[in-house]
Design an enzyme around this catalytic site. Structure first.
Site, PDB file in Angstrom:
ATOM      1  N   THR A 185       0.852  -1.193   0.000  1.00 10.54           N
ATOM      2  CA  THR A 185       0.000   0.000   0.000  1.00 10.54           C
ATOM      3  C   THR A 185       0.889   1.246   0.000  1.00 10.54           C
ATOM      4  O   THR A 185       1.823   1.346   0.798  1.00 10.54           O
ATOM      5  CB  THR A 185      -0.930  -0.004   1.226  1.00 10.54           C
ATOM      6  OG1 THR A 185      -1.700  -1.203   1.173  1.00 10.54           O
ATOM      7  CG2 THR A 185      -1.840   1.213   1.245  1.00 10.54           C
ATOM      8  N   CYS A 241      28.520   6.545   8.188  1.00  7.84           N
ATOM      9  CA  CYS A 241      27.607   5.580   7.579  1.00  7.84           C
ATOM     10  C   CYS A 241      27.883   4.159   8.034  1.00  7.84           C
ATOM     11  O   CYS A 241      27.011   3.313   8.021  1.00  7.84           O
ATOM     12  CB  CYS A 241      27.640   5.677   6.065  1.00  7.84           C
ATOM     13  SG  CYS A 241      26.653   7.068   5.520  1.00  7.84           S
TER      14      CYS A 241
HETATM   15  N1  PLP Z   1      22.653   6.995  -1.003  1.00  5.62           N
HETATM   16  C1  PLP Z   1      23.362   8.014  -0.477  1.00  5.62           C
HETATM   17  C2  PLP Z   1      24.438   8.662  -1.298  1.00  5.62           C
HETATM   18  C3  PLP Z   1      23.088   8.472   0.819  1.00  5.62           C
HETATM   19  O1  PLP Z   1      23.801   9.479   1.328  1.00  5.62           O
HETATM   20  C4  PLP Z   1      22.051   7.829   1.561  1.00  5.62           C
HETATM   21  C5  PLP Z   1      21.755   8.233   2.942  1.00  5.62           C
HETATM   22  O2  PLP Z   1      22.616   8.644   3.694  1.00  5.62           O
HETATM   23  C6  PLP Z   1      21.336   6.782   0.955  1.00  5.62           C
HETATM   24  C7  PLP Z   1      21.680   6.393  -0.318  1.00  5.62           C
HETATM   25  C8  PLP Z   1      20.240   6.077   1.675  1.00  5.62           C
HETATM   26  O3  PLP Z   1      19.037   6.824   1.676  1.00  5.62           O
HETATM   27  P1  PLP Z   1      17.919   6.524   2.784  1.00  5.62           P
HETATM   28  O4  PLP Z   1      18.443   7.065   4.069  1.00  5.62           O
HETATM   29  O5  PLP Z   1      16.710   7.279   2.294  1.00  5.62           O
HETATM   30  O6  PLP Z   1      17.692   5.064   2.808  1.00  5.62           O
END
Ligand code: PLP
Length: 384
Positions: A239, A327
């Protein structure tokens, strides 16, 4: 607090909250329902899709709403590779750059572990750029998909996406770009970029977390990752997050309209911030490309410190930013991005990233630059 961590996330804009609110309250229908409430939701979803398509310069049917950037990247890399391999089993390689976000990198590694693909990693130069010739050198007739990000989340380096996409297209290979950090700051016209797939995330743009978009050029086949009721033209069942789609479309439309003026203003502030840090903090190294970088990102290494200690010291002074390895949550490993740029582990673990929201001011950046000098000095003195 001075918030300099916009590459991690941004606050929801008031206009966005107001646009999405009806779909969280009175207009709460399911777009698949055949009654007035359902029809209102379906119409809001269609409106959001059309608005996103307008910014991307594509058709609404080429826009798939997802749960965010991570899902959009997964759907692009795995979905395109698996669909192409199903049609032609000789397609068993994928190409990514050495500085991809884990959403792309881990999708490629999944294909390697569970589907027998080989992953070819294109190197970057010391500024984090992929040369078109380096991409051409790794492409093979068996390459199923290429994924190279538009702008890097740690150092802000912008890739020559149009040139890279042209190299892949010349060999008939679909080209995906992760535009999660680029959206709001760089042009997103998918025709001008020449890409077959492009990912966007709402929460980097002033929409809430948990909404994203994957653009898929008309004839690009994709194997869905989420199976069910066949929503999103069968590409992404479940959804639909109507309020999230409306929020993302509103945020993207606003950012698109504001972009020319905004990027000039923020790039100017970024240049002054970089110059101040390089002038006043002994030994500071700017990471990433000197000019081909997001207006919103300034990233440094401060040799003789630890990025995490500088971060803590800055927070004590009211400045919030991020270390290079944010990250890789909870990990002490040096950032793979900085390693790919050629920094050794000792320098890479001193990385700090400053990333700006659209409302950042010169006063904030002046205060922050002074705080950086103090924080780096105190971490060096105390030997942490
Ligand atoms: N790709 C990049 C370059 C990002 O910086 C991020 C998030 O930090 C993502 C993908 C992931 O996005 P989301 O947090 O919406 O899953």
């Amino acid at each position: 607090m001075i918030f300099l961590d916009a590459a991690a996330t941004t606050p929801v804009r008031r206009e966005v909250l107001e646009a999405m609110w009806p779909y969280l309250s009175g207009e709460f229908g399911n777009p698949s329902s055949h009654h007035t409430l359902g029809e209102a939701a379906a119409s809001a979803l269609a409106g959001a899709r059309a608005a996103v398509a307008k910014v991307l310069g594509c058709r609404p049917g080429e826009v798939t709403f997802t749960s965010g950037g991570t899902e959009a990247d997964n759907l692009a890399v795995k979905g395109i590779a698996l669909a192409r391999q199903a049609a032609d089993p000789s397609l068993n390689r994928v190409v990514i750059s050495a500085v991809e976000h884990p959403a792309v990198e881990e999708s490629a590694r999944y294909l390697e572990r569970f589907h027998g693909f080989a992953v070819d990693v294109v190197p970057v130069d010391s500024a984090g750029r992929v040369a078109p010739a380096a991409l051409a050198a790794v492409l093979r007739p068996e390459t199923a998909v290429v994924s190279i990000m538009y702008a890097n989340n740690e150092v802000g380096t912008i890739q020559p996406v149009a040139e890279l996409a042209a190299v892949a297209t010349a060999m008939g290979i679909p080209f995906h770009t992760d535009a999660v950090q680029a959206a709001g700051w760089l042009p997103l016209d998918v025709k001008a970029l020449g890409v077959d797939a492009l990912s966007i995330s709402g929460h980097k743009l002033g929409a809430p977390k948990g909404c994203g978009v994957l653009y898929l050029r008309g004839r690009t086949r994709v194997e869905p990752l989420v199976h069910g009721g066949g929503q999103e033209r069968g590409r992404r069942s479940g959804t639909e997050n109507v309020a999230g789609a409306v929020a993302l479309a509103t945020a993207l439309t606003l950012a698109h309209a504001e972009r020319p003026e905004l990027t000039a203003r923020v790039a100017g502030l970024r240049e002054r911030f970089i110059a101040t840090i390089l002038d006043t903090v002994p030994g500071a190294l700017l990471t990433g490309h000197r000019t081909e970088r997001l207006p919103s990102v300034a990233s440094f290494c401060f040799p003789g410190t630890s990025g995490e200690s500088v971060l803590l010291e800055l927070e004590r002074q009211g400045v919030v930013c991020s270390s290079g390895s944010a990250c890789a949550a909870g990990s002490d490993a040096p950032s793979p991005v900085l390693t790919a740029l050629g920094y050794d582990a000792e320098v890479a673990q001193t990385a700090v990233r400053f990333s700006f929201t659209s409302t950042v001011t010169s006063e904030e950046l002046e205060q922050a630059a002074a705080a950086v000098g103090t924080a780096v000095g105190s971490v060096r003195t105390l030997g942490r």
